[in-house]
Design an enzyme around this catalytic site. Structure first.
Site, PDB file in Angstrom:
ATOM      1  N   ASP A  28       0.822  -1.209   0.000  1.00  0.00           N
ATOM      2  CA  ASP A  28       0.000   0.000   0.000  1.00  0.00           C
ATOM      3  C   ASP A  28       0.861   1.267   0.000  1.00  0.00           C
ATOM      4  OD1 ASP A  28      -2.382   1.398   0.008  1.00  0.00           O
ATOM      5  OD2 ASP A  28      -2.613   1.354   2.184  1.00  0.00           O
ATOM      6  N   HIS A  45       2.591   3.484  -8.946  1.00  0.00           N
ATOM      7  CA  HIS A  45       2.326   2.071  -9.262  1.00  0.00           C
ATOM      8  C   HIS A  45       3.501   1.461 -10.045  1.00  0.00           C
ATOM      9  CE1 HIS A  45      -1.597   2.432  -7.581  1.00  0.00           C
ATOM     10  NE2 HIS A  45      -2.107   3.166  -8.531  1.00  0.00           N
ATOM     11  N   LEU A 139      10.126 -20.790  -4.689  1.00  0.00           N
ATOM     12  CA  LEU A 139       9.144 -19.926  -4.031  1.00  0.00           C
ATOM     13  C   LEU A 139       7.771 -20.027  -4.712  1.00  0.00           C
ATOM     14  CD1 LEU A 139       8.817 -17.361  -2.033  1.00  0.00           C
ATOM     15  CD2 LEU A 139       9.060 -16.034  -4.130  1.00  0.00           C
TER      16      LEU A 139
HETATM   17  C1  IPE Z   1      -5.519  -2.667  -0.181  1.00  0.00           C
HETATM   18  O1  IPE Z   1      -5.164  -1.339  -0.331  1.00  0.00           O
HETATM   19  C2  IPE Z   1      -5.537  -3.356  -1.513  1.00  0.00           C
HETATM   20  C3  IPE Z   1      -4.251  -3.557  -2.165  1.00  0.00           C
HETATM   21  C4  IPE Z   1      -3.082  -3.270  -1.685  1.00  0.00           C
HETATM   22  C5  IPE Z   1      -4.325  -4.168  -3.471  1.00  0.00           C
HETATM   23  P1  IPE Z   1      -6.250  -0.167  -0.470  1.00  0.00           P
HETATM   24  O2  IPE Z   1      -5.488   1.087  -0.644  1.00  0.00           O
HETATM   25  O3  IPE Z   1      -7.218  -0.512  -1.542  1.00  0.00           O
HETATM   26  O4  IPE Z   1      -7.000  -0.220   0.928  1.00  0.00           O
HETATM   27  P2  IPE Z   1      -7.800   0.905   1.714  1.00  0.00           P
HETATM   28  O5  IPE Z   1      -8.782   1.505   0.761  1.00  0.00           O
HETATM   29  O6  IPE Z   1      -6.802   1.908   2.189  1.00  0.00           O
HETATM   30  O7  IPE Z   1      -8.436   0.183   2.864  1.00  0.00           O
HETATM   31  C1  IPE Z   2      -1.471   0.287  -3.412  1.00  0.00           C
HETATM   32  O1  IPE Z   2      -1.288   1.655  -3.460  1.00  0.00           O
HETATM   33  C2  IPE Z   2      -1.778  -0.320  -4.754  1.00  0.00           C
HETATM   34  C3  IPE Z   2      -3.177  -0.746  -4.924  1.00  0.00           C
HETATM   35  C4  IPE Z   2      -4.134  -0.643  -4.051  1.00  0.00           C
HETATM   36  C5  IPE Z   2      -3.503  -1.335  -6.197  1.00  0.00           C
HETATM   37  P1  IPE Z   2      -2.516   2.661  -3.448  1.00  0.00           P
HETATM   38  O2  IPE Z   2      -2.929   2.908  -4.855  1.00  0.00           O
HETATM   39  O3  IPE Z   2      -3.597   2.194  -2.555  1.00  0.00           O
HETATM   40  O4  IPE Z   2      -1.826   3.961  -2.849  1.00  0.00           O
HETATM   41  P2  IPE Z   2      -2.422   4.936  -1.758  1.00  0.00           P
HETATM   42  O5  IPE Z   2      -2.871   4.096  -0.600  1.00  0.00           O
HETATM   43  O6  IPE Z   2      -3.562   5.665  -2.405  1.00  0.00           O
HETATM   44  O7  IPE Z   2      -1.294   5.827  -1.386  1.00  0.00           O
HETATM   45 MG    MG Z   3      -4.057   2.428  -0.603  1.00  0.00          MG
END
Ligand code: IPE
Ligand code: IPE
Ligand code: MG
Length: 251
Positions: A28, A45, A139
């Protein structure tokens, strides 16, 4: 879902100096990493994919047996279409670009999550990645894509209900083991360690059943900044924990 040979569960004992057999990661903070630099979210990303590469390599080097990565949740469909497309394109790129190397390194790929609703070409790529790495013994890279814990539980319950109606499962014989065999993660031991980056301390619908006795480590770093040192620090934190599984230590 591909079938896998049963992976031995980790011994039900203190974690000691053992490397966690199964590490699951909620990757995240890509968007915030980019925003903090005045860059578009897609840049975060993109950098996140580099962290994935580093992490897969390091997990293998450290002797982790299963690495589960949360790449797209069933709730992420609520994001803008353009971001969803960017994320899907990165997955396409990753499989096309990295499959050969993963194969060479003995990585076995397995994808968990709902297959319906996934673009056809991605479903085909996922299928190819699973098939071509099925015989590998290194793995296990378990990719949670279009995955939601509640969705997985409901899909499992539906399959079980259908079998009960057909008389293939006797409700009297129904058990935790039988239930677990109907999850996407069938045959894979539960995670020993869950890492979430970005400072959020929640599980966001990840592996609801499987995390029952997992050790959680929440790190403040954004996913693109997660590296070998961060991984090792999370393992060290895991080693400092006393896993009791409801029992007593040292008895
Ligand atoms: C969780 O992250 C999903 C992934 C890492 C794929 P999110 O960014 O979607 O989660 P919330 O919205 O902060 O709970
Ligand atoms: C995690 O990073 C990737 C996915 C959920 C696909 P985010 O896109 O949730 O990044 P933040 O949390 O908005 O910073
Ligand atoms: Mg996120």
């Amino acid at each position: 879902m591909g079938t896998l040979a049963q992976i031995d569960p980790v011994p039900r004992a203190r974690s000691g100096g053992e490397i966690p057999a199964h590490v699951a990661i909620i990757m995240d903070g890509n968007g915030r990493w980019a925003s903090a630099r005045g860059l578009p979210r897609i840049e975060g990303h993109r950098r996140g994919v580099e962290s994935v590469r580093r992490t897969v390599r390091h997990a293998g080097d450290r002797g982790v047996r299963v690495l589960t990565l949360f790449t797209f949740s069933s709730e992420n469909w609520s994001r803008p279409r353009s971001e969803i497309n960017d994320l899907f394109n990165l997955l396409r790129f990753f499989i096309r670009n990295d499959l050969a190397e993963l194969k060479k390194n003995g990585v076995r790929i397995r994808v968990i999550g709902r297959r319906e609703g996934v673009p056809k070409d991605i479903a085909a790529l996922v299928e190819k990645a699973e098939t071509e790495t099925r015989g590998n013994e290194g793995l296990v890279l378990q990719v949670a894509f279009n995955y939601g814990g509640r969705d997985e539980l409901v899909r499992a319950m539906r399959r079980i209900g259908e079998k009960m109606v057909r008389g293939e499962i006797d409700p009297a014989d129904f058990s935790e083991r039988v239930f677990a065999e109907h999850l996407d993660t069938a045959g894979i031991s539960d995670p020993d360690l869950l890492i979430r980056t970005s400072g959020e301390a929640r599980i966001s619908n990840f592996l609801l059943w499987q995390l029952a006795y997992t050790e959680f480590v929440f790190l403040p770093v954004y996913w693109p900044d997660f590296d070998e040192n961060e991984f090792d620090a999370a393992i060290a934190e895991f080693h400092s924990r006393d896993r009791r599984f409801g029992g007593l230590t040292g008895v």
